[in-house]
Design an enzyme around this catalytic site. Structure first.
Site, PDB file in Angstrom:
ATOM      1  N   PRO A 154      -6.918  -3.490   6.863  1.00 43.78           N
ATOM      2  CA  PRO A 154      -6.890  -3.599   8.321  1.00 43.78           C
ATOM      3  C   PRO A 154      -7.608  -2.410   8.969  1.00 43.78           C
ATOM      4  CG  PRO A 154      -4.720  -2.955   7.482  1.00 43.78           C
ATOM      5  CD  PRO A 154      -5.610  -3.152   6.294  1.00 43.78           C
ATOM      6  N   HIS A 182       0.801  -1.230   0.000  1.00 47.48           N
ATOM      7  CA  HIS A 182       0.000   0.000   0.000  1.00 47.48           C
ATOM      8  C   HIS A 182       0.835   1.283   0.000  1.00 47.48           C
ATOM      9  CE1 HIS A 182      -0.822  -1.178   4.483  1.00 47.48           C
ATOM     10  NE2 HIS A 182       0.222  -0.396   4.461  1.00 47.48           N
ATOM     11  N   ASN A 183       2.154   1.157  -0.179  1.00 48.21           N
ATOM     12  CA  ASN A 183       3.020   2.331  -0.405  1.00 48.21           C
ATOM     13  C   ASN A 183       3.934   1.976  -1.574  1.00 48.21           C
ATOM     14  OD1 ASN A 183       2.113   3.702   1.849  1.00 48.21           O
ATOM     15  ND2 ASN A 183       3.984   3.488   3.027  1.00 48.21           N
ATOM     16  N   HIS A 242      -6.729   1.684   2.180  1.00 45.32           N
ATOM     17  CA  HIS A 242      -5.726   0.764   2.738  1.00 45.32           C
ATOM     18  C   HIS A 242      -5.923   0.486   4.215  1.00 45.32           C
ATOM     19  CE1 HIS A 242      -3.761   3.914   4.940  1.00 45.32           C
ATOM     20  NE2 HIS A 242      -2.662   3.265   5.145  1.00 45.32           N
ATOM     21  N   SER A 300     -11.508  -5.651  10.584  1.00 50.32           N
ATOM     22  CA  SER A 300     -10.734  -5.542   9.352  1.00 50.32           C
ATOM     23  C   SER A 300     -11.584  -6.165   8.260  1.00 50.32           C
ATOM     24  CB  SER A 300      -9.417  -6.309   9.477  1.00 50.32           C
ATOM     25  OG  SER A 300      -8.598  -5.716  10.448  1.00 50.32           O
TER      26      SER A 300
END
Lengths: 482, 140
Positions: free
Chosen positions: A379, A330-331, A405, A386
């Site tokens: 999450p 997610h980055n 995310h 989650s």
């Protein structure tokens, strides 16, 4: 100052291009109306507008519903640039923790199997999985081995017995990006990465034992082999000091080249260079190295988790059904093809706190998910829930195949610590049946559920706006944190 | 306290004030290290790691950033907390510092934040009538 927002529909808000003179495209924010006052309270929306200044940005500067104030890019920000139109790559658009991400592992265990032994199991995970500030891992990487990790990513771990071939198939990009170049990695990054492989880290990183408490799409859940009451394990970590150092090195390089390419950015943390420039290519080679380190790291962490479960239940991880459902970054910045105004284009998609969410049929998805779409792991916080979502065609058209995310922070760390004064968050969670173990009390206080937005709301925006579809919801049982 | 904590939704920052650059750089170092751990009054034999820092930059702002990055790198790569500093030379474009520290022990020492980086976001260093003021945000 309030950032102007034009309502498009219930969940879409536009920051007009006219808001700031240097904006090349408008901002598009996914949010519910109720969440807007909080969004206006800090600099998150301002950062969405700042990202719209990047040369070559296509369509919109996007914000997912978990958006919050970051440094440079907002967390939850997405920007796609067109390399053929002078599009840039920005190290700040990926962040320091390159390829921070999450993986979700299923088990054949049920909540009732775990309940009587939960504390012991969480204790075993806490003692066996290196976590916390300044904690080293059990793996020492020589320079030669580090170069292999850089090139092979999660494959490196699997080739050393830390996993199986099937794990790679259910990892984004197969757990390794092509084009990672060990020569472009600084000595400092090698030094910082030498003993941090197989470590969870600290801050918002965690390992969580969960139970599926709601099935939201029976057919998709069935296709994924998931049912109510089933235990899952979620792991959240990234590229550790190795990636942080690469981002720092690359930011300096981009900062220095701003005048060379006549780029003006409203925040130095958005420093960038054209994708096709030597500086842009340098960052890409180094970023991919860090991305691969992160996939190797999460693979090692999963192998440690399986080992703990094996010893604890005296059964093999295969027998315990511990298959990897999926691993998402997610980055990250990646090159992906999208149809823009009827034309296929390869774009450089920056996801800073945002998850790829490809729809069914995408050629990059593994065979097993090509029919249903990509699993998106979201999450929440350690007290609520989650989610597992699935990417949709709408995401491909509108968000460059991207979803949220996580929950996104709602409180600053100092506010959260203040809110925890005189309370024991650990005990409060225990009363809810959640066992939390952390290296420091401050970590639990600052990561308490109230410090985060309600993930249920965040996910509702993604689901109802059609960007990602809810499949199952999980509830935490046990959490370990650094 | 020689520094103030700046609130940020996801991360954390420091606001520093000093009569001169030495005070500011010293407070910045203490502030950063205190975000990572509680500095321990360590026994002489434990405080045996010594290192010289010799840095130069185009201006005092960049110099402060490089100084904080050095301290962060020493912790992240080598697990060393530098807690005492002797400034031999500090001009707006260069510094020479002798620092003493100890090896961080995660079993004994207090664990606070894993500081990932010193960011440029909102970074400032300015001269004021009382001396110098700086603000710096760390990625946590």
């Amino acid at each position: 100052m309030t950032v102007p927002l034009k309502k498009i529909d219930e969940y879409r808000w536009e920051i007009p291009k006219s808001y700031k003179s240097g904006m090349r495209v408008p901002g598009l924010v996914f949010a519910s109306e109720e969440s807007l006052p909080k969004l206006q309270a800090d600099q998150a929306l301002e950062q969405v507008a700042n990202v719209a200044h990047l040369p070559g940005i296509v369509k919109y500067s996007l914000a997912m519903p978990d958006i919050h104030w970051g440094y440079g890019f907002p967390i939850g920000g997405v920007a796609a640039t067109d390399p053929e139109e002078g599009g840039v790559i920005s190290p700040g658009g990926v962040g320091y923790d390159i390829n921070c991400g999450v993986r979700l592992v299923k088990t054949s265990l049920k909540e009732e199997d775990l309940r009587p032994v939960l504390r012991e199991l969480v204790g075993a995970l806490f003692s066996q999985i290196p976590c916390g500030v300044g904690e080293s891992g059990n793996i020492r990487l020589s320079r030669k081995e580090a170069e292999k990790v850089i090139r092979e990513g999660a494959r490196w771990a699997v080739s050393r017995g830390l996993g199986i071939q099937e794990d790679l198939e259910t990892t984004e990009a197969g757990g390794a990006l092509e084009g990672a170049d060990p020569e472009l990695v600084s000595e400092r990054a090698y030094e910082r990465g030498a003993n941090q492989l197989g470590t969870l880290g600290s801050g918002n990183h965690f390992l969580e034992v969960q139970v599926i408490d709601q099935i939201l799409d029976a057919s998709l859940a069935g296709a994924l082999g998931l049912e109510k009451g089933q235990v899952t394990v979620m792991i959240h970590s990234g590229s550790r000091g190795f990636g942080y150092q690469i981002c720092e090195d690359s930011l300096d390089l981009s900062r220095k080249s701003l005048s060379k390419y006549k780029i003006d950015v409203p925040d130095i943390q958005l420093a960038c260079a054209p994708v096709k420039s030597p500086e842009g290519q340098h960052y890409l080679g180094a970023m991919r190295a860090a991305a691969n380190y992160a996939w190797a790291n999460r693979q090692c962490l999963m192998a440690l988790t399986r080992e703990v479960f094996e010893k604890f239940f005296k059964r093999s991880f295969r027998d315990l059904g511990m298959d990897l459902i999926y691993d998402v970054a997610h980055n990250i910045a990646k090159f992906e093809r999208f149809k823009i105004d009827g034309k296929e284009k390869t774009l450089c998609v920056h996801r800073k706190g945002a998850t790829r969410a490809f729809a069914a049929g995408h050629p990059e998805l593994p065979e097993s998910y090509r029919k249903i779409g990509q699993p998106v792991i979201v999450p929440g916080d350690m007290g609520r829930n989650s989610y597992l979502l699935i990417g949709t065609a709408r995401a491909m058209e509108e968000t460059f195949g991207t979803s949220c995310h996580g929950a996104g922070r709602a409180m600053s760390r100092t506010q959260a610590a203040k809110a925890a004064r005189g309370r024991s968050i650990q005990k409060e969670l225990e009363q809810k049946g959640i066992v939390v173990m952390a290296r420091g009390r401050r970590g639990i206080d600052e990561e308490q559920p109230a410090a985060y937005k309600d993930v249920n709301e965040v996910v509702r925006v993604m689901d109802e706006s059609g960007v990602a579809k809810k499949v199952v919801r999980m509830r935490p049982l046990g959490v370990i944190k650094g | 306290m020689p520094y103030k904590i700046l609130e940020h939704t996801a991360d954390i920052g420091l606001s520093l004030e000093g009569k001169n650059l030495v005070e500011l750089f010293q407070d910045g170092a203490i502030g950063l290290v205190s975000l990572i751990t509680e500095i321990r009054p360590v026994a002489v034999e434990r405080k045996r790691i010594k290192k010289s820092f010799d840095l130069s930059a185009e201006g005092p702002g960049r110099l402060l950033m490089l100084w904080l990055r050095e301290l962060l790198f020493e912790f992240s790569a080598h697990g060393v907390i530098f807690s005492d500093y002797q400034f031999h030379d500090l001009r707006e474009t260069a510094l020479k510092v002798q620092a003493w520290g100890y090896r961080f022990d995660p079993k004994q020492d207090v664990q606070r934040y894993e500081v990932k980086a010193v960011t440029y976001h909102g970074f400032k260093l300015e001269s004021k009538n009382f001396g110098w003021h700086a603000e710096v945000l760390f990625d946590i």
